[in-house]
Design a protein around this motif. Structure first.
Motif, short mmCIF file in Angstrom:
data_model
loop_
_atom_site.label_atom_id
_atom_site.label_comp_id
_atom_site.label_asym_id
_atom_site.label_seq_id
_atom_site.Cartn_x
_atom_site.Cartn_y
_atom_site.Cartn_z
N UNK A 133 36.08 17.02 47.51
CA UNK A 133 36.99 17.75 48.42
C UNK A 133 38.11 16.82 48.89
N UNK A 134 37.75 15.58 49.23
CA UNK A 134 38.77 14.64 49.72
C UNK A 134 39.89 14.44 48.71
N UNK B 199 32.72 26.72 52.27
CA UNK B 199 31.52 26.78 53.10
C UNK B 199 31.70 25.82 54.27
N UNK B 200 30.74 25.83 55.20
CA UNK B 200 30.80 24.88 56.32
C UNK B 200 30.79 23.45 55.78
N UNK B 201 29.95 23.18 54.79
CA UNK B 201 29.87 21.83 54.22
C UNK B 201 31.22 21.40 53.63
N UNK B 202 31.87 22.31 52.90
CA UNK B 202 33.18 21.98 52.32
C UNK B 202 34.22 21.79 53.42
N UNK C 294 37.87 18.45 56.71
CA UNK C 294 38.24 17.91 58.02
C UNK C 294 38.18 16.38 58.00
N UNK C 295 37.14 15.85 57.37
CA UNK C 295 37.00 14.40 57.28
C UNK C 295 38.16 13.79 56.50
#
Length: 267
Positions: free
Chosen positions: A108-109, A133-136, A141-142
């Motif tokens: 994702x990053x 999803x919440x995990x993604x 966000x990170x």
């Protein structure tokens, strides 16, 4: 525009002259938020309709989405430039990652940082995500910070309310856009929604859209018929009671309509 208009026009499944007519009619009727995507295969037609329309570019909010084939660091920005060329624009208002990379084959990053770079280059005013999803979302966000994520676009309608993801996004201050708000027309025949529509001298589509808008979601129904485009817009003038909102909230049955084989593990 730097804020996402609450009411938009979706173009999923619309092709060729059909999408040109839909966007042209939408602009005439007052829509100012147009949503397309690379995979829809209609960016050029959307761009054509906007180019010949009588609405100034600065008065429009245009969204496109990066397809999964283009998420790698070397493909994302060139693919967005190609989208801009098709749309006949130097910049879109919002670019979304359409889906997380299938099987998380790309971090994702990686694509969020590259999308942020596209923003820094001036190719898009805002960036965001779709079908995360919440995990993604946590990984996004990170990577870029919650403040950089202008919206999370997910399927939300009375029969799939996606509450876990909605609550998490809101806890992070991330705005939500509801796609498929009419559940492919299924809201039209739901007895509860039909009954509420009768009480408001409205149609069921207007009630479903009002329910979505009242929760603070941007909502992007699509239609090929001018009459429906016009009546959908009237949903902005409907105010549902708390009791009616609760009754519609009770219709949630987890009925997901957009669930391709490469979809993530949903919350």
């Amino acid at each position: 525009m730097n804020t996402i208009p609450a009411f938009g026009l979706g173009t999923f499944r619309l092709k060729d002259q059909q999408v040109i007519d839909s966007v042209a009619n939408g602009l005439e009727l007052g829509y100012r938020h147009i949503d397309t995507a690379q995979i829809y295969g209609n960016e050029a037609e959307v761009g054509k309709a906007i180019a010949v329309g009588k609405v100034a570019r600065q008065d429009l909010f245009v969204t496109t989405k990066i397809w999964t084939d283009n998420l790698s660091r070397d493909k994302l920005i060139p693919s967005l430039k190609e989208s801009l060329s098709k749309l006949q624009m130097e910049q879109v208002d919002l670019t979304l990652i359409h889906w997380p990379a299938p099987n998380d084959s790309i971090a994702v990053a990686t694509y969020m940082e590259t999308l942020a770079e596209a923003k820094a280059q001036g190719l898009t005013k805002l960036i965001g995500v779709s079908n995360f999803t919440i995990a993604h979302l946590k990984q996004a966000i990170a990577a870029v910070g919650a403040a950089e994520i202008a919206t999370l676009q997910i399927e939300i309608h009375p029969f799939l309310q996606n509450r876990k993801v909605v609550e998490f996004a809101r806890s992070q201050g991330i705005h939500l856009t509801a796609y498929m708000p009419l559940a492919y027309g299924k809201v039209m025949t739901d007895p509860t929604i039909v009954e509420i529509a009768g009480a408001h001298q409205a149609n069921p589509a207007q009630i479903a859209l009002a329910w979505s808008l009242q929760q603070g979601f941007a909502t992007i129904p699509s239609s090929t018929k001018r009459a429906n485009l016009e009546s959908n817009l009237a949903a902005k003038n409907i105010r549902l009671s708390d009791a009616e909102m609760r009754v519609i909230a009770a219709l949630d049955r987890g009925e997901r309509l957009a669930n391709p084989g490469f979809a993530p593990q949903w919350d």
